[in-house]
Design a protein around this motif. Structure first.
Motif, PDB file in Angstrom:
ATOM      1  N   THR A 165     -34.082 102.119  -4.929  1.00 14.45           N
ATOM      2  CA  THR A 165     -35.477 101.653  -4.911  1.00 14.45           C
ATOM      3  C   THR A 165     -35.839 100.941  -6.210  1.00 14.45           C
ATOM      4  OG1 THR A 165     -36.197 103.831  -5.707  1.00 14.45           O
ATOM      5  CG2 THR A 165     -36.231 103.468  -3.329  1.00 14.45           C
ATOM      6  N   LEU A 166     -35.226 101.357  -7.325  1.00 11.75           N
ATOM      7  CA  LEU A 166     -35.461 100.695  -8.615  1.00 11.75           C
ATOM      8  C   LEU A 166     -34.187 100.832  -9.440  1.00 11.75           C
ATOM      9  CD1 LEU A 166     -37.537  99.209 -10.375  1.00 11.75           C
ATOM     10  CD2 LEU A 166     -38.211 101.437 -11.320  1.00 11.75           C
ATOM     11  N   LEU A 167     -33.408  99.749  -9.493  1.00  5.05           N
ATOM     12  CA  LEU A 167     -32.095  99.800 -10.121  1.00  5.05           C
ATOM     13  C   LEU A 167     -32.178  99.803 -11.646  1.00  5.05           C
ATOM     14  CD1 LEU A 167     -30.102  97.315  -7.846  1.00  5.05           C
ATOM     15  CD2 LEU A 167     -30.182  99.812  -7.706  1.00  5.05           C
ATOM     16  N   ILE A 168     -31.226 100.529 -12.261  1.00  2.00           N
ATOM     17  CA  ILE A 168     -31.104 100.538 -13.716  1.00  2.00           C
ATOM     18  C   ILE A 168     -30.197  99.378 -14.128  1.00  2.00           C
ATOM     19  CG2 ILE A 168     -30.307 101.840 -15.721  1.00  2.00           C
ATOM     20  CD1 ILE A 168     -30.741 104.403 -14.099  1.00  2.00           C
ATOM     21  N   LYS A 169     -30.624  98.626 -15.111  1.00  2.00           N
ATOM     22  CA  LYS A 169     -29.827  97.494 -15.589  1.00  2.00           C
ATOM     23  C   LYS A 169     -28.705  97.988 -16.494  1.00  2.00           C
ATOM     24  CE  LYS A 169     -30.305  92.986 -17.824  1.00  2.00           C
ATOM     25  NZ  LYS A 169     -31.232  92.079 -18.552  1.00  2.00           N
ATOM     26  N   PRO A 170     -27.445  97.621 -16.210  1.00  2.00           N
ATOM     27  CA  PRO A 170     -26.335  98.074 -17.068  1.00  2.00           C
ATOM     28  C   PRO A 170     -26.488  97.553 -18.494  1.00  2.00           C
ATOM     29  CG  PRO A 170     -25.521  97.117 -15.014  1.00  2.00           C
ATOM     30  CD  PRO A 170     -26.974  96.786 -15.090  1.00  2.00           C
ATOM     31  N   HIS A 171     -26.056  98.362 -19.440  1.00  2.00           N
ATOM     32  CA  HIS A 171     -26.109  97.950 -20.846  1.00  2.00           C
ATOM     33  C   HIS A 171     -24.970  96.969 -21.119  1.00  2.00           C
ATOM     34  CE1 HIS A 171     -26.217  98.064 -25.213  1.00  2.00           C
ATOM     35  NE2 HIS A 171     -27.318  98.796 -25.163  1.00  2.00           N
ATOM     36  N   PRO A 172     -25.256  95.827 -21.732  1.00  2.75           N
ATOM     37  CA  PRO A 172     -24.181  94.859 -22.002  1.00  2.75           C
ATOM     38  C   PRO A 172     -23.162  95.415 -22.991  1.00  2.75           C
ATOM     39  CG  PRO A 172     -26.213  94.217 -23.125  1.00  2.75           C
ATOM     40  CD  PRO A 172     -26.559  95.366 -22.233  1.00  2.75           C
ATOM     41  N   ASN A 173     -21.918  94.968 -22.851  1.00  2.00           N
ATOM     42  CA  ASN A 173     -20.865  95.377 -23.772  1.00  2.00           C
ATOM     43  C   ASN A 173     -21.159  94.842 -25.179  1.00  2.00           C
ATOM     44  OD1 ASN A 173     -17.930  94.246 -24.971  1.00  2.00           O
ATOM     45  ND2 ASN A 173     -17.962  96.386 -24.336  1.00  2.00           N
ATOM     46  N   ILE A 174     -20.854  95.643 -26.184  1.00  6.18           N
ATOM     47  CA  ILE A 174     -21.070  95.242 -27.572  1.00  6.18           C
ATOM     48  C   ILE A 174     -19.714  94.919 -28.197  1.00  6.18           C
ATOM     49  CG2 ILE A 174     -21.962  95.939 -29.830  1.00  6.18           C
ATOM     50  CD1 ILE A 174     -23.818  97.877 -28.429  1.00  6.18           C
ATOM     51  N   PRO A 175     -19.399  93.631 -28.423  1.00  3.00           N
ATOM     52  CA  PRO A 175     -18.127  93.293 -29.079  1.00  3.00           C
ATOM     53  C   PRO A 175     -18.096  93.850 -30.500  1.00  3.00           C
ATOM     54  CG  PRO A 175     -19.118  91.358 -28.042  1.00  3.00           C
ATOM     55  CD  PRO A 175     -20.159  92.434 -28.034  1.00  3.00           C
ATOM     56  N   PHE A 176     -16.948  94.379 -30.907  1.00  2.00           N
ATOM     57  CA  PHE A 176     -16.855  95.025 -32.216  1.00  2.00           C
ATOM     58  C   PHE A 176     -17.165  94.060 -33.351  1.00  2.00           C
ATOM     59  CE2 PHE A 176     -14.310  96.300 -35.930  1.00  2.00           C
ATOM     60  CZ  PHE A 176     -14.878  97.543 -36.166  1.00  2.00           C
ATOM     61  N   HIS A 177     -16.730  92.809 -33.216  1.00  2.00           N
ATOM     62  CA  HIS A 177     -16.906  91.852 -34.317  1.00  2.00           C
ATOM     63  C   HIS A 177     -18.381  91.487 -34.554  1.00  2.00           C
ATOM     64  CE1 HIS A 177     -17.742  88.341 -31.710  1.00  2.00           C
ATOM     65  NE2 HIS A 177     -16.873  88.892 -30.877  1.00  2.00           N
ATOM     66  N   THR A 178     -19.251  91.808 -33.606  1.00  2.00           N
ATOM     67  CA  THR A 178     -20.678  91.489 -33.789  1.00  2.00           C
ATOM     68  C   THR A 178     -21.426  92.586 -34.549  1.00  2.00           C
ATOM     69  OG1 THR A 178     -21.305  92.528 -31.674  1.00  2.00           O
ATOM     70  CG2 THR A 178     -20.691  90.188 -31.623  1.00  2.00           C
ATOM     71  N   LEU A 179     -20.797  93.722 -34.732  1.00  2.00           N
ATOM     72  CA  LEU A 179     -21.457  94.823 -35.442  1.00  2.00           C
ATOM     73  C   LEU A 179     -21.461  94.553 -36.938  1.00  2.00           C
ATOM     74  CD1 LEU A 179     -19.920  97.837 -33.510  1.00  2.00           C
ATOM     75  CD2 LEU A 179     -22.229  96.956 -33.300  1.00  2.00           C
ATOM     76  N   GLU A 180     -22.599  94.727 -37.550  1.00  2.00           N
ATOM     77  CA  GLU A 180     -22.737  94.442 -38.980  1.00  2.00           C
ATOM     78  C   GLU A 180     -22.212  95.602 -39.811  1.00  2.00           C
ATOM     79  OE1 GLU A 180     -26.248  93.256 -42.201  1.00  2.00           O
ATOM     80  OE2 GLU A 180     -26.745  93.642 -40.096  1.00  2.00           O
ATOM     81  N   GLU A 181     -21.414  95.259 -40.814  1.00  2.00           N
ATOM     82  CA  GLU A 181     -20.878  96.276 -41.713  1.00  2.00           C
ATOM     83  C   GLU A 181     -21.837  96.437 -42.890  1.00  2.00           C
ATOM     84  OE1 GLU A 181     -16.681  97.229 -44.016  1.00  2.00           O
ATOM     85  OE2 GLU A 181     -17.347  95.172 -43.760  1.00  2.00           O
ATOM     86  N   LYS A 182     -22.430  97.603 -43.005  1.00  2.00           N
ATOM     87  CA  LYS A 182     -23.403  97.857 -44.074  1.00  2.00           C
ATOM     88  C   LYS A 182     -22.813  98.836 -45.081  1.00  2.00           C
ATOM     89  CE  LYS A 182     -27.339  97.130 -40.982  1.00  2.00           C
ATOM     90  NZ  LYS A 182     -28.559  97.724 -40.373  1.00  2.00           N
ATOM     91  N   ILE A 183     -22.504  98.324 -46.275  1.00  2.00           N
ATOM     92  CA  ILE A 183     -21.925  99.149 -47.326  1.00  2.00           C
ATOM     93  C   ILE A 183     -22.961  99.343 -48.425  1.00  2.00           C
ATOM     94  CG2 ILE A 183     -20.025  99.361 -48.974  1.00  2.00           C
ATOM     95  CD1 ILE A 183     -18.414  97.494 -47.240  1.00  2.00           C
ATOM     96  N   TYR A 184     -23.237 100.601 -48.746  1.00  2.00           N
ATOM     97  CA  TYR A 184     -24.195 100.909 -49.806  1.00  2.00           C
ATOM     98  C   TYR A 184     -23.530 101.818 -50.841  1.00  2.00           C
ATOM     99  CZ  TYR A 184     -27.458  99.252 -46.245  1.00  2.00           C
ATOM    100  OH  TYR A 184     -28.105  98.503 -45.286  1.00  2.00           O
ATOM    101  N   PRO A 185     -22.617 101.254 -51.673  1.00  2.00           N
ATOM    102  CA  PRO A 185     -21.972 102.099 -52.686  1.00  2.00           C
ATOM    103  C   PRO A 185     -22.974 102.566 -53.734  1.00  2.00           C
ATOM    104  CG  PRO A 185     -21.435  99.792 -53.046  1.00  2.00           C
ATOM    105  CD  PRO A 185     -22.194  99.845 -51.750  1.00  2.00           C
TER     106      PRO A 185
END
Length: 502
Positions: A165-185
């Motif tokens: 009656t009301l479909l859930i939209k699938p979550h899109p795949n997240i490519p690893f290279h698009t994830l931001e690397e946050k380094i806080y030394p």
């Protein structure tokens, strides 16, 4: 269908529900459930009622198969509730190609649940089409390629989706290279006055994954150097990131709404940490600090202050890169491939050998202090350095020093060379190399072998130390982008073993 996680491995679990009207109303869960699963009866009952559905006033039996496998955790709430709705014929649907897991609130909404990534990887391995999980965990699961991830906010939303009656939209795949690397030394290498030898040793440690032991008087900069290490560590590869995230997922250490971990872990437990806290264990074996530091750094400040039996338990994990915990309920193996950074004073008061302050310790106290760290533990540490006190000229003067960003570029280049070298192996960095691989692949010149022969004879190095020196020499060569290991590289690697003779 749902899943159970044992250590870092997951196995499928079938949730069977039977409703009988020929007996008094009851709700029973069988299949070796833990206390948290027994309590799910009240959560499921309230969630179904508060979602507008009817909770059957009959005898309800839930079986978690296989029956001989211990089950624990609240992740079975969702499949149990769904099974009751289907068995009571309030919902008609086919769910055989999907995996369900999630903890329910009393109002029917789904809460953040531990162990999502291992269960999603299980779904991919067993060729399920889709996974239904809590909305707040969707980004964690979306990193797995080729899976339909349905983020469910409530049991009512899932009911409407399965009822079409009301479909859930699938979550899109997240490519690893698009994830931001946050380094806080905490510190930048450019902020640390002097200690060029310490900075060089830190660079070699980061480039090759070598263990490092720093000894020096209080205030020499041991802790600052160690806490600056995250700023020069190489980037996590996708395989390494998934390994680390699985560990943090089963311990519930991933924040709500977060995806995979993209920064190498840095763990610094206090010296009062117990053996179980460091190695892992408990009645239901859980990962310890060494597993939480997998593919990252384990910093042990005040190294001799740790109880001797705690330090001795590090021997096998340092050598093998895994830790095996055996209990009555079974045996669990966790990965523990970490870089050990240890820091120590030269004596209990800290001023042995200092030119300004006199040491107040008795010879027996100094001997007892050094004996807290056994020879086999020291033998497993590749780099040993003594840090002198920082002079007033270096503290007050204006000296330019390389930033962590510049050093990190060299470290990353060295790791890229190692990735190419170990392309068809299970090794990640130079410290992983075995004696057989070194003999077959690392070619040493006659002058290098002669230098090593003299060093082994004069300093009485063990076979383990011999191969560790070659590994460090190979890393030094990688930092200078040299194809072959030269005498200068071996000579520099040898100077980091002088500590063994003190």
């Amino acid at each position: 269908m749902s899943g159970a996680t044992i250590g870092l491995n997951s196995v499928p679990v079938t949730v069977e529900v039977d409703i009988s009207s020929q007996s008094l109303p009851s709700f029973t869960i069988v299949g070796l459930p833990s206390k948290s699963i027994e309590e799910s009866k009240e959560r499921v009952r309230s969630a179904i009622k508060n979602s507008g559905a009817e909770f059957p006033p009959h005898r309800i039996t839930v079986n978690l198969a296989p029956a001989d496998l211990p089950k624990e955790g609240p992740s079975y709430d969702l499949p149990i509730a769904l099974g009751i709705l289907i068995a009571s014929e309030q919902l008609v649907c086919d769910v055989k190609d999907s995996l369900f897991f999630g903890e329910l609130s009393l109002d029917g909404t789904l809460r953040h649940t531990k162990g999502i990534l291992p269960l999603t990887l299980l779904a991919k391995e067993k060729k399920f089409d889709s996974v239904f999980l809590p909305f707040v965990n969707a980004r964690e699961a979306a990193i797995v390629k080729g899976m339909k991830i349905f983020p469910v906010a409530s049991i009512l939303e899932l009911f409407r989706h399965l009822n079409k009656t009301l479909l859930i939209k699938p979550h899109p795949n997240i490519p690893f290279h698009t994830l931001e690397e946050k380094i806080y030394p905490e510190f930048d290498l450019s902020e640390i006055s002097g200690q060029e030898l310490g900075k060089r040793a830190l660079e070699i440690s980061a480039a090759g994954g070598h263990n490092l032991f720093m000894k020096g008087v209080p205030g020499a900069g041991k802790t600052m150097l160690a806490r600056a290490l995250p700023g020069i560590l190489p980037t996590l590869t996708e395989t390494e990131a998934l390994e680390v995230t699985k560990i943090y997922s089963i311990t519930g250490s991933i924040p709500e709404g977060a995806s995979v971990i993209t920064v190498r872990p840095f763990r610094a437990p206090h010296h009062t940490t117990s053996r179980i806290g460091l190695i892992g264990g408990g009645t239901k074996p859980t990962p310890g600090e060494i597993s939480m530091a997998h593919r990252g750094v384990l910093f042990l400040d005040e190294f001799p202050e740790f109880p001797r039996h705690v330090l001795e338990s590090l021997r096998q994990p340092i050598e093998d890169g895994i830790v095996t915990i055996s209990r009555a309920v079974g045996t669990v193996t966790y990965p523990a491939k970490f870089v050990l950074i240890a820091a120590s004073n030269p004596c209990p008061c800290g001023y042995l050998g200092d030119r300004v302050k006199n040491c107040r310790c008795l010879p027996g106290q100094i001997s007892q202090y050094k004996k807290k760290i056994s020879g086999p533990i020291l033998d497993r540490i590749d780099l040993h350095i003594d840090l002198p006190p920082v002079t007033a000229e270096k503290l007050t003067g204006k000296f330019e020093s390389e930033s962590s960003k510049d050093v990190r570029k060299r470290v990353q280049k060295a790791r890229n060379l190692q990735s190419k070298r170990f392309l068809k192996t299970d090794f990640v960095c130079n410290s992983d190399m075995t004696a057989r691989f070194i003999k077959e692949k690392i070619i040493l010149s006659e002058s290098c072998l002669n230098l090593l022969k003299q060093a082994v004879t004069a300093m009485r190095f063990s076979a383990r130390t011999y191969y560790r020196i070659i590994k460090v020499g190979r890393t030094i060569a990688d930092l200078s982008q040299d194809k072959e290991v030269m005498t200068t590289h071996i000579a520099e690697a040898l100077q980091y073993r002088v500590r063994d003779e003190t």
